[in-house]
Design an enzyme around this catalytic site. Sequence first.
Site, PDB file in Angstrom:
ATOM      1  N   ASN A 188      -8.685  17.319  15.195  1.00 57.45           N
ATOM      2  CA  ASN A 188      -9.122  17.417  16.411  1.00 57.45           C
ATOM      3  C   ASN A 188      -9.580  15.899  16.701  1.00 57.45           C
ATOM      4  O   ASN A 188      -9.849  14.560  16.803  1.00 57.45           O
ATOM      5  CB  ASN A 188     -11.405  17.442  16.183  1.00 57.45           C
ATOM      6  CG  ASN A 188     -11.911  18.523  15.651  1.00 57.45           C
ATOM      7  OD1 ASN A 188     -11.644  19.762  16.244  1.00 57.45           O
ATOM      8  ND2 ASN A 188     -11.673  18.590  14.713  1.00 57.45           N
ATOM      9  N   GLU A 189      -8.090  16.355  17.471  1.00 54.67           N
ATOM     10  CA  GLU A 189      -7.606  14.818  18.053  1.00 54.67           C
ATOM     11  C   GLU A 189      -8.265  14.279  20.055  1.00 54.67           C
ATOM     12  O   GLU A 189      -9.412  15.032  20.098  1.00 54.67           O
ATOM     13  CB  GLU A 189      -5.922  15.236  18.846  1.00 54.67           C
ATOM     14  CG  GLU A 189      -4.779  15.105  17.512  1.00 54.67           C
ATOM     15  CD  GLU A 189      -4.901  14.160  16.609  1.00 54.67           C
ATOM     16  OE1 GLU A 189      -5.043  12.900  16.725  1.00 54.67           O
ATOM     17  OE2 GLU A 189      -3.984  14.591  15.355  1.00 54.67           O
ATOM     18  N   PRO A 190      -8.219  12.712  20.301  1.00 53.64           N
ATOM     19  CA  PRO A 190      -8.395  12.321  20.786  1.00 53.64           C
ATOM     20  C   PRO A 190      -8.880  13.842  22.313  1.00 53.64           C
ATOM     21  O   PRO A 190      -7.337  14.331  22.560  1.00 53.64           O
ATOM     22  CB  PRO A 190      -7.842  11.262  21.435  1.00 53.64           C
ATOM     23  CG  PRO A 190      -7.408  11.126  20.459  1.00 53.64           C
ATOM     24  CD  PRO A 190      -6.901  11.662  19.347  1.00 53.64           C
ATOM     25  N   SER A 215     -10.669  16.168  22.388  1.00 51.50           N
ATOM     26  CA  SER A 215     -11.041  17.495  22.165  1.00 51.50           C
ATOM     27  C   SER A 215     -12.927  17.646  22.403  1.00 51.50           C
ATOM     28  O   SER A 215     -13.140  16.428  22.665  1.00 51.50           O
ATOM     29  CB  SER A 215     -11.620  17.316  20.528  1.00 51.50           C
ATOM     30  OG  SER A 215     -10.164  16.892  19.834  1.00 51.50           O
ATOM     31  N   THR A 226      -0.935  10.685  14.590  1.00 54.32           N
ATOM     32  CA  THR A 226      -1.469  11.320  13.458  1.00 54.32           C
ATOM     33  C   THR A 226       0.047  11.586  12.773  1.00 54.32           C
ATOM     34  O   THR A 226      -0.117  11.606  11.227  1.00 54.32           O
ATOM     35  CB  THR A 226      -2.246  12.712  13.866  1.00 54.32           C
ATOM     36  OG1 THR A 226      -3.630  11.996  14.299  1.00 54.32           O
ATOM     37  CG2 THR A 226      -2.622  13.321  12.663  1.00 54.32           C
TER      38      THR A 226
END
Length: 636
Positions: free
Chosen positions: A168-170, A172, A187
């Site tokens: 869940n990247e920035p 999300s 990432t």
Amino acid sequence: MEISINHEQAGKFEETRFEKIHNVIFKDSNKASVIVAQEIANLIKKKEKLGEKCVLGLATGSSPIKVYEELVRMHKEEGLSFKNVVTFNLDEYYPMQKTNTQSYWYFMHEHLFNHIDILPENINIPNGEIPSNEIYQFCIDYEMKIKEAGGLDFQLLGIGRTGHIGFNEPGSHFNSGTRNITLDHITRIDAAPAFLGIDNVPKVAITMGISTIRRAKRIVLLAWGINKAAVVQKAIEGEVTSEIPSSYLQHHDNVTFVLDEGASEELTRIKTPWLVKSCDWTNELTLKAAVWLSGLVKKSILKLTDSDYNNNGMANLLVEHGSAYNLNISLFNQLQHTITGWPGGKPNADDTNRPERKGPARKRVIIFSPHPDDDVISMGGTFDRLVEQGHEVHVAYQTSGNIAVSDKEAMKFAEVGLAMNPQSEHFNRIVDGIHNKKEFDIDNIEVRMLKGFIRQKECLAATRYLSVPDHQVHFLNLPFYETGRVKKNKLSSVDIDIMKNLIEEVKPHQIYAAGDLADPHGTHKVCLDALFGALGELKEKKYMDDCWVWLYRGAWHEWEIHEIEMAVPMSPDQVLKKRQAIFYHQSQKDGVMFQGDDSREFWMRAEDRNKATAQKYHALGLADYEALEAFKRYHF
């Protein structure tokens, strides 16, 4: 022993008043991992007694490896059964075949599932092989399967430098469910070493969502190393924001962050404890506070005033020292005494206030270098100074570093060999091995040998440039490293014996070693553990009474000013000489395989780091050096 404690209990402590997520800090990640594994094992047993399934959410990456090792040990040695366990993994790269060694399916089976008695039908991992038009339905089905299992009883997490949990990247959403997602560039950079370059890292993954994770009854997040410190602080002490997805865990009532000392460094109670509690003012803490205060008010140490201390939580420090004047002089002298142009000690000089002993005048020195260029990158100036001042300097390259040589670089050397001897079966096999190599294949033994020799000869070019005789250059080729893959073997007694044998042969007065501990499974850490293991077995030897160990750091980080016990200045000419020594490692120039998220070449990073250390010293009121290399003493 369990680490569970509710957030309300944690909030009662004054020193944690900035913290919105309960956390526990351990001296090292191994002990922490064992305790987490014990909590999981106790939950499994409890559920088994009740005749219930135990539903675990599992993570991948380097952080949980030791947890899985301990669970496997408990299964084999203590009879812990996993027959009542149902698992759901957080994520998987897409597209990704299960048999690919970089797949999370492969990771989980290699580290856990192949070694326990879990039922295969109870293992659930997102499928990186399904057609793209079926991903949406797969994600819905994955959510439903978790729900039908009764929800997650326990969710194990790691944390990425972007603050991601799962993938869940920035950006999300708080209510996001299982879905496919585009991976953040940071990432992918962090994953690049495992994939032998960022170009090979997938750009998409399937991940459990924030909402899915938050519904777990219990959450434990693992974070190891200084690389995670900044994002851990934001998650625990910052505002809840989609830019730091792990901050959403502030809204969970049964979550614990399990940290090692490195990952906790930016928390207020660790970084600036005087702001939240009364302190036991040790010498190191006093220096740390003064250096911090100097930076805050932008004054040198000798210009700090009583009001500067009083207004920033340090009034009781002045009570102990009488006045800022007395304290400042003491701290200034302490910093001054760390600086020396004689890293091996200055002969026939008063060494009362010097970091190293004056005798013997000619010391035997071993510089341990985890990779074949860490010596010159991390302490090239000090290395040069030790040789120039007449010490017997040995350099020990602990690993071959062959995996960091690209196929293109190896092909150049193989083709030169073939051009000189077109009938050579050896070079023909090497060329064929490189040409026929498929993505993620392990190099055959001959290719690995060639890559190792490339790095060996680069080392010899650099050590000869620094006037070290060849017989004082040692290539240890520690076996733990020789897998042909990023993932290494465990440290063994064979590795430690190789280290012991060299130390016993040289009987050094000084040992220099890499103290970079950002990754508990990284090569630097394993090489340091090998040294510590050897020292532990040799410490009763008489000659070890005269041996001092100095730790340096690598191209990414430097010791904090308050940690430095020896700082070796470099002139502009010495900076250039160090640069030239690094240049001899040609295979690691111009876009190396393990670049990290810093586009600068290693020599640039090293110079900037050394110059920054000198500037910090100068800002504190000390002499204005071109550059400084820093060391911390290890007492064994």
